[in-house]
Design an enzyme around this catalytic site. Structure first.
Site, PDB file in Angstrom:
ATOM      1  N   HIS A  67     -10.070  -4.427   4.386  1.00  0.00           N
ATOM      2  CA  HIS A  67      -8.725  -4.479   3.372  1.00  0.00           C
ATOM      3  C   HIS A  67      -7.624  -5.277   3.738  1.00  0.00           C
ATOM      4  CE1 HIS A  67      -6.300  -2.002   6.574  1.00  0.00           C
ATOM      5  NE2 HIS A  67      -7.496  -1.722   7.033  1.00  0.00           N
TER       6      HIS A  67
ATOM      7  N   GLU B 110      -5.711   0.408   1.420  1.00  0.00           N
ATOM      8  CA  GLU B 110      -6.511   1.386   2.327  1.00  0.00           C
ATOM      9  C   GLU B 110      -5.635   2.090   3.282  1.00  0.00           C
ATOM     10  OE1 GLU B 110      -8.455   2.738   6.036  1.00  0.00           O
ATOM     11  OE2 GLU B 110      -6.911   1.293   5.894  1.00  0.00           O
ATOM     12  N   GLU B 111      -4.623   1.644   3.592  1.00  0.00           N
ATOM     13  CA  GLU B 111      -3.733   2.300   4.817  1.00  0.00           C
ATOM     14  C   GLU B 111      -3.070   3.751   4.248  1.00  0.00           C
ATOM     15  OE1 GLU B 111      -3.931   1.977   7.668  1.00  0.00           O
ATOM     16  OE2 GLU B 111      -4.195  -0.007   8.051  1.00  0.00           O
TER      17      GLU B 111
ATOM     18  N   HIS C 249      -1.823   0.310  14.038  1.00  0.00           N
ATOM     19  CA  HIS C 249      -0.458   1.094  13.456  1.00  0.00           C
ATOM     20  C   HIS C 249       0.651   0.511  14.277  1.00  0.00           C
ATOM     21  CE1 HIS C 249      -3.194   4.055  10.729  1.00  0.00           C
ATOM     22  NE2 HIS C 249      -3.537   2.353  10.758  1.00  0.00           N
TER      23      HIS C 249
END
Length: 463
Positions: A285, A331-332, A429
């Site tokens: 991604h 994607e996140e 993250h």
């Protein structure tokens, strides 16, 4: 007559064994070329340097995400692929705004600044922030036992840590992630005014880890602000609550959700020589969170995927099937890119045989996780000896990856690259997900590992 038949059978067996040995030798030579070439002429680290340090964090809908689309499209074109194109996809746009601010206040009026960050998709706090007492819980299931009487008007503090006893860190992450994703939705049902979630990492540090969250079907009037707190902050808050349960926590966030915007999956392909209408995918991604440059999650996977096609072109390998590199957007915080790609291949009736995803960081590769039938899994396991010289040993059934998972049911084999995961959640993250945390050699070994398994499935097909 029987003697003649027996001799023919023996001859056939000899030729068969000889053919198998020759194939294995050819495969061993090809895999060695893939590893040698990536370690001496690879481009992935150079590409990642630009993606991370010149473009930076690439949250979907952002200017940086748009620049990443243009950059990777240009790289794929430079590789001389047969086709490169952008697949349109509408994606959510959420912005963090000014940096979050938080402190805890004891009964005596003393204040201590705390490290927090908004969770992706959260609403902002009121303009003056929120200040309230804190109720600590170990998970969503505790909320019902406390009820509105104890939670209304309070900030719910989810403090369940990732289980340190699990060897597989993704198992620990999966077990604890529900409080981040659905904690605000569930706490709001009991009248809570906000939530704090312990960051999902085994490390004890001062870096809060963001990530996606949801309000589900709650009406917007019931939404409450959701933030992650660093693990050191969580430990301190928890210990202080035991001494002063009436302390107050203040935080202010300035995030906002906007209308969806146009973005793209970036796709490049080498046309197959034998089965041009059958496809094999290598992907990752392109988007990332905004606290850092997203080098591990998932810049590493992006450049590894492009590197696979670069290696095939460099070595003059002509695949039997059409090989695609797909760089998925969003994607996140939405998975829109993966879903869009799956919808399009189904709409077009494209036959997809194999897909491998890299979305676990650019660390030393250990092997693969396969989501497929028993026959394909056994086929992959029969290739283990080809990977042993490169210290690749893991061939197991399991989850393959978020972006390729929507293809399930319309593809023969889904696979995930499995690197060493012990350090991944130190960066996941968080503001520590930076280019300097990526080792060039480890990154390149991962690309060659993906290229090798793709080569084998391309050569021998799927069941």
């Amino acid at each position: 007559m029987k003697t003649c038949s027996f001799r023919i059978l023996i001859i056939l067996l000899i030729f068969s064994c000889t053919g198998i040995a020759q194939n294995k030798d050819q495969d061993s030579i090809m895999i060695n070329k893939l590893f040698t070439t990536v370690l001496t002429e690879g481009k992935s680290y150079e590409w990642l340097d630009h993606l991370a340090n010149e473009i930076g964090g690439r949250l979907s809908g952002s200017i940086e995400a748009e620049r990443a689309v243009k950059y990777t499209e240009a790289i794929l074109n430079e590789l001389g692929l047969d086709n490169v194109w952008l697949q349109p996809v509408m994606v959510p746009k959420w912005t963090r705004g000014f940096k979050e601010y938080a402190y805890l206040e004891t009964a005596g009026g003393q204040k201590r600044v705390m490290d927090i960050c908004a969770l992706g998709g959260s609403i902002a706090t009121p303009s003056l922030g929120i200040k309230a007492e804190v109720v600590e819980v170990q998970g969503i299931e505790e909320l019902a036992s406390l009820g509105k009487e104890k939670l209304s008007g309070k900030i719910v503090f989810f403090n369940r840590p990732m289980n340190p006893s699990f060897i597989h860190t993704y198992q620990a992450y999966g077990e604890a992630a529900d409080q981040r994703y659905a904690g605000a939705k569930e706490a709001a049902k009991y009248g809570a005014v906000g939530v704090l979630v312990r960051s999902l990492t085994h490390s004890l540090d001062d870096y809060p880890h963001t990530g996606s969250m949801t309000y589900g079907d709650l009406p917007s009037s019931k939404h409450i602000p959701a933030a992650a707190i660093s693990t050191n902050g969580a430990e301190y808050l928890s210990s202080l609550l035991k001494l002063q349960p009436d302390l107050k926590f203040y935080y202010k966030m300035n995030c906002k959700t906007w209308d969806d915007v146009q973005s793209y999956n970036v796709i490049g392909e080498i046309t197959g020589s034998t089965y041009p209408d059958e496809y094999m995918v290598v992907g990752a991604h392109l988007d990332s969170w905004d606290l850092a440059d997203g080098a591990q999650d998932d810049g590493a996977g992006v450049v590894q995927s492009m590197e696979v096609l670069h290696l095939f072109k460099k070595l003059g390998y002509k695949p039997k099937h059409t090989i695609r590199a797909v760089l998925f957007m969003n994607e996140e915080n939405g998975l829109r890119g993966g879903k869009k790609y799956a919808e399009e291949i189904k709409r077009k009736g494209e036959k997809h045989r194999f897909a491998i995803e890299s979305d676990a960081g650019g660390f030393t590769p250990r092997g693969f996780s396969f989501d497929t039938n028993a026959a394909n899994l056994e086929k992959a396991k029969n290739w283990k000896s080809l990977f042993e010289p490169y210290l690749i040993h893991l061939f197991e059934k399991g989850y393959a990856g978020a972006d390729i998972n929507p293809m399930k049911g319309n593809i023969d084999v889904l696979a995930g690259l499995v690197p060493d995961g012990q350090r991944y959640f130190n960066h996941h993250h968080a503001a520590t997900d930076t280019f300097d945390a990526v080792n060039k050699r480890e990154l390149e070994l991962g690309a060659a590992t993906m290229a090798s398994i793709l080569y084998l499935f391309d050569r021998y097909g799927t069941n």
